[in-house]
Write a protein that holds these residues in place. Structure first.
Motif, PDB file in Angstrom:
ATOM      1  N   UNK B 215       0.818  -1.221   0.000  1.00 20.40           N
ATOM      2  CA  UNK B 215       0.000   0.000   0.000  1.00 20.40           C
ATOM      3  C   UNK B 215       0.848   1.266   0.000  1.00 20.40           C
ATOM      4  N   UNK B 216       1.985   1.212   0.683  1.00 22.30           N
ATOM      5  CA  UNK B 216       2.878   2.373   0.729  1.00 22.30           C
ATOM      6  C   UNK B 216       3.287   2.787  -0.680  1.00 22.30           C
ATOM      7  N   UNK B 217       3.646   1.748  -1.438  1.00 22.05           N
ATOM      8  CA  UNK B 217       4.133   2.022  -2.779  1.00 22.05           C
ATOM      9  C   UNK B 217       3.021   2.553  -3.670  1.00 22.05           C
ATOM     10  N   UNK B 218       1.818   2.018  -3.446  1.00 19.99           N
ATOM     11  CA  UNK B 218       0.708   2.463  -4.273  1.00 19.99           C
ATOM     12  C   UNK B 218       0.377   3.936  -4.033  1.00 19.99           C
ATOM     13  N   UNK B 219       0.367   4.338  -2.775  1.00 17.95           N
ATOM     14  CA  UNK B 219       0.090   5.736  -2.483  1.00 17.95           C
ATOM     15  C   UNK B 219       1.258   6.606  -2.974  1.00 17.95           C
ATOM     16  N   UNK B 220       2.472   6.099  -2.787  1.00 19.19           N
ATOM     17  CA  UNK B 220       3.648   6.826  -3.262  1.00 19.19           C
ATOM     18  C   UNK B 220       3.590   7.027  -4.768  1.00 19.19           C
ATOM     19  N   UNK B 221       3.187   5.978  -5.450  1.00 17.62           N
ATOM     20  CA  UNK B 221       3.083   6.029  -6.896  1.00 17.62           C
ATOM     21  C   UNK B 221       2.029   7.050  -7.332  1.00 17.62           C
ATOM     22  N   UNK B 222       0.904   7.046  -6.640  1.00 19.14           N
ATOM     23  CA  UNK B 222      -0.156   8.002  -6.971  1.00 19.14           C
ATOM     24  C   UNK B 222       0.344   9.429  -6.773  1.00 19.14           C
ATOM     25  N   UNK B 223       1.047   9.648  -5.681  1.00 22.28           N
ATOM     26  CA  UNK B 223       1.538  10.999  -5.410  1.00 22.28           C
ATOM     27  C   UNK B 223       2.583  11.437  -6.426  1.00 22.28           C
ATOM     28  N   UNK B 224       3.467  10.511  -6.829  1.00 18.30           N
ATOM     29  CA  UNK B 224       4.471  10.958  -7.791  1.00 18.30           C
ATOM     30  C   UNK B 224       3.832  11.194  -9.163  1.00 18.30           C
ATOM     31  N   UNK B 225       2.778  10.445  -9.469  1.00 18.42           N
ATOM     32  CA  UNK B 225       2.075  10.737 -10.723  1.00 18.42           C
ATOM     33  C   UNK B 225       1.346  12.090 -10.652  1.00 18.42           C
ATOM     34  N   UNK B 226       0.778  12.379  -9.498  1.00 17.91           N
ATOM     35  CA  UNK B 226       0.130  13.683  -9.308  1.00 17.91           C
ATOM     36  C   UNK B 226       1.153  14.796  -9.535  1.00 17.91           C
ATOM     37  N   UNK B 227       2.325  14.610  -8.944  1.00 20.49           N
ATOM     38  CA  UNK B 227       3.412  15.587  -9.101  1.00 20.49           C
ATOM     39  C   UNK B 227       3.816  15.736 -10.570  1.00 20.49           C
ATOM     40  N   UNK B 228       3.959  14.598 -11.252  1.00 21.23           N
ATOM     41  CA  UNK B 228       4.346  14.659 -12.667  1.00 21.23           C
ATOM     42  C   UNK B 228       3.306  15.425 -13.487  1.00 21.23           C
TER      43      UNK B 228
END
Ligand SMILES: NC(=O)c1ccc[n+]([C@@H]2O[C@H](COP(=O)([O-])OP(=O)(O)OC[C@H]3O[C@@H](n4cnc5c(N)ncnc54)[C@H](O)[C@@H]3O)[C@@H](O)[C@H]2O)c1
Ligand SMILES: [Zn+2]
Ligand SMILES: [Zn+2]
Lengths: 388, 245
Positions: B215-228
């Motif tokens: 789950x950590x990675x999934x939220x991290x991934x969502x946030x980095x996509x938001x940033x991108x």
């Protein structure tokens, strides 16, 4: 199209693969006219970089002609002749805004992987493992270029491919390595490794006004090229570089030392053997032989600049010398975009012709042979350029 | 599969088997305060927080705070039993990223919840029903879909959006996103905390897949996509590119 693909250690092949397509609005597709094999590619070839997958397209030094543009790329048009920086960078993040392009926050789709390795993710690179994005490289007939509105630089017609191709990587890399040394007029700069990166570090140190450049390697033709550039050369198989450097600098040691060798350094004494064994058994991911020598040789308060690539961990890092001699350590993948314009100007004005490093010209089909010849330093090979 | 869901480092639960003492009770209240300060921007990390439900705290804050204190540390009997048996499966993830854009832009993009599936790859769609209510649809394997209605319970323009699934959701979940100006000209710090309680039974396997094994990675991934999306205008990808054989 034809593309040079990695299939494992010492196994690169020219495969026929689908042509690249536009995947994002800021992409461009480039028809590659010239591409080169880099010392960094040898780390892949020798199997030292993790997260490569069979079939990955190699190559991060390439240039060519724009054939297709994503809808958000307004500054290029079809037919433009462009050189592509090997660092993939968005142009809008904290790091891009500060000219630290190889640290771009937004170009590595596998950032989470790199974060596990390094704490934070650097920029994505072409053809340089999935840890660094898994982007298809440019040793191919065509290549997809992300963020094409900020990366590529147009090059004037009067300059040949061979003159501008190395703006992609090794010229800026040697230049940044020298810039990191903060060279003062009376300085002596020592460069470990007379491969292409070392050659450009030597030329750049001279451009920045170094009084003396000392170059260390063991391959005669590479030492000869360095000598022709005006460096004083040291064959580390004939003399101990540590002693030689002291003698040549009045006992002080070089003011700055550049490690242009990286993780596959060749060692001549027992430490070299230990490192080779450890690396082969993956206990250590680099053999920091040149780096250790550079740290030991550097004068007190001097700078050690490391363009040589290390992927993971090294042993016996002489941190005691770094601390007690108050050394400054500088490194990084090159912020290529920062140097494109100023170095293109130098080429245009005739201050340097980077094609001097080229020894081999081959077709894309000959890439497997090119890798082997370059890695084994056979046939006086220093730099291979492939023409798709 | 149940193993996967109940997962990892999220809960620091350690003294769960210990009898509830007054001290534990006090800790419960302190946790609520720390939760509140996390949401409001005072505290930095939730590590160590044992307060049971983010959802409850979000409701409490929305409803005026203190009233909630009494209830948090007072667990219901089923809660106590499942905790004692180690069956407590709440998964809670916290992640922060700095985005080089003004607070206003980030807040308003996020406040239009229908944008979320663009960067949260496990979501299929979000449909806004009115000012505060929305219908969420998440991708699930084997043609199973997980859907729920959510409600924004706290909305502070350019600061905070907190939401929770409505009471009868199959997968109880709640979350908030907090926007805070970063030092100097560094843009905005965006913190996301998401919590969900995977159900037992047939849905469990689907939910495990749905929310990922990490789950950590999934939220991290969502946030980095938001940033991108915000900084680069697109999400970096290599999907669909050429490869040798
Ligand atoms: N930082 C960057 O962005 C960047 C960019 C390009 C290349 N690189 C790295 O720079 C390094 C050099 O690249 P290259 O293309 O010149 O490669 P290369 O392999 O052609 O050159 C390395 C040279 O080092 C010499 N060498 C080996 N062991 C030595 C030792 N102990 N002492 C002195 N010399 C020694 C070799 O004989 C060879 O000539 C590589 O690690 C490469 O990955 C970094
Ligand atoms: Zn390179
Ligand atoms: Zn960037």
């Amino acid at each position: 199209m034809k593309a040079v693909c990695w299939h494992g250690k010492e196994d690169v092949r020219v495969d026929t693969v689908p042509d690249p397509t536009i995947l994002n609005p800021r992409d461009a597709i480039i028809k590659v006219t010239s591409t080169a094999i880099c010392g960094s590619d040898l780390h892949l070839y020798d199997g030292y970089i993790p997260t490569m997958q069979s079939g990955d397209i190699l190559g991060h030094e390439f240039m060519g002609e724009v054939v297709e543009l994503g809808k958000d790329v307004k500054n290029l048009k079809q037919g433009d002749r462009v050189v592509i920086p090997f660092t993939i960078s968005c142009g809008g993040c904290f790091f891009c805004n500060r000219d630290l392009w190889s640290l771009c926050d937004n170009s590595n789709p596998n950032a989470w992987m790199a974060e596990k390795f390094y704490g934070h993710s650097p920029a994505g690179l072409y053809g340089y493992s999935h840890l660094l994005g898994g982007y298809a490289g440019g040793q191919a007939e065509y290549v997809r270029v992300p963020f094409a509105d900020v990366g590529p630089i147009k090059v004037p017609e009067h300059l040949t491919d061979e003159q501008v191709l190395f703006l992609t990587d090794i010229f800026p890399t040697g230049y940044m390595a020298a810039e990191n040394c903060d060279i003062q007029p009376d300085d002596t700069v020592a460069v470990w490794g007379c491969g292409p990166v070392g050659q450009f570090a030597i030329r750049s140190a001279q451009m920045m006004g170094a009084a003396q450049v000392l170059a260390i390697d063991r391959i005669p033709e590479r030492l000869e090229m360095a000598r022709k550039s005006g460096a004083t050369v040291i064959n580390y198989e004939e003399v101990d570089p540590g002693e030689a450097l002291k003698e040549m600098t009045g006992g002080r040691g070089p003011d700055a030392c550049i490690d242009a060798v990286g993780m596959e350094a060749h060692g001549t004494d027992v430490m070299g053997v230990i490192d080779t064994v450890k690396q082969a058994t993956k206990l250590e991911t680099g053999r920091p032989y040149a780096l250790r020598q550079a740290i030991a040789a550097c004068r007190k308060g001097g700078t050690v600049s490391v363009p040589g690539v290390y992927g993971g961990f090294i042993d016996h890092m002489p941190m005691g010398a770094v601390v007690n001699k108050a050394l400054t350590l500088k490194s990084g993948q090159t912020h290529v975009q920062r140097y494109l314009k100023p170095l293109l100007d130098k080429i245009s004005e005739g201050e340097i012709d980077p094609s001097f490093v080229i020894t081999h010209r081959m077709s894309l089909d000959q890439a497997p042979e090119g890798y082997k010849t370059f890695r084994d330093k056979k046939d006086n090979c220093i730099k291979v350029v492939l023409q798709p | 599969m149940e193993e996967t869901v109940s997962s990892r480092n999220i809960r620091q639960g350690d003294d769960r088997l210990a009898p509830k003492t007054d001290e534990n009770k006090k800790a419960g209240i302190n946790d609520t305060e720390r939760w509140a300060s996390l949401i409001m921007g005072g505290a930095m990390v939730l590590r160590g927080l044992q307060s049971r439900s983010l959802q409850g705290v979000i409701m409490a804050i929305a409803g005026g705070g203190l009233a909630y204190h009494g209830t948090t540390s007072d667990q219901s009997l089923p809660d106590k039993l499942s905790e004692a048996a180690g069956l407590d499966q709440d998964i809670r993830v916290e992640k922060t990223v700095t985005i080089n854009k003004p607070v206003e832009m980030l807040y308003s993009y996020w406040r239009n919840l229908e944008n979320l599936p663009r960067f949260m790859s496990h979501l299929e769609s979000i449909q806004t029903l009115d000012e505060t209510r929305s219908h969420w649809k998440a991708k699930a394997p084997m043609n199973m879909s997980v859907e729920w209605d959510a409600e924004i319970v706290e909305d502070r323009p350019n600061q905070l959006i907190a939401w929770t699934a409505v009471a009868d959701a199959d997968v109880p979940n709640a979350g908030f996103v907090r926007f805070k100006p970063a030092p100097g000209d560094r843009g905005t710090e965006v913190k996301v905390v998401i919590e969900y309680s995977p159900p037992g039974g047939a849905l469990t396997a689907a939910v495990a897949k749905l929310f990922g094994e990490e789950p950590e990675q999934q939220v991290g991934d969502a946030l980095s996509k938001f940033k991108q999306l915000m900084e680069a205008g697109e999400i970096a990808t290599v999907e669909g590119q050429s490869k040798g054989h």
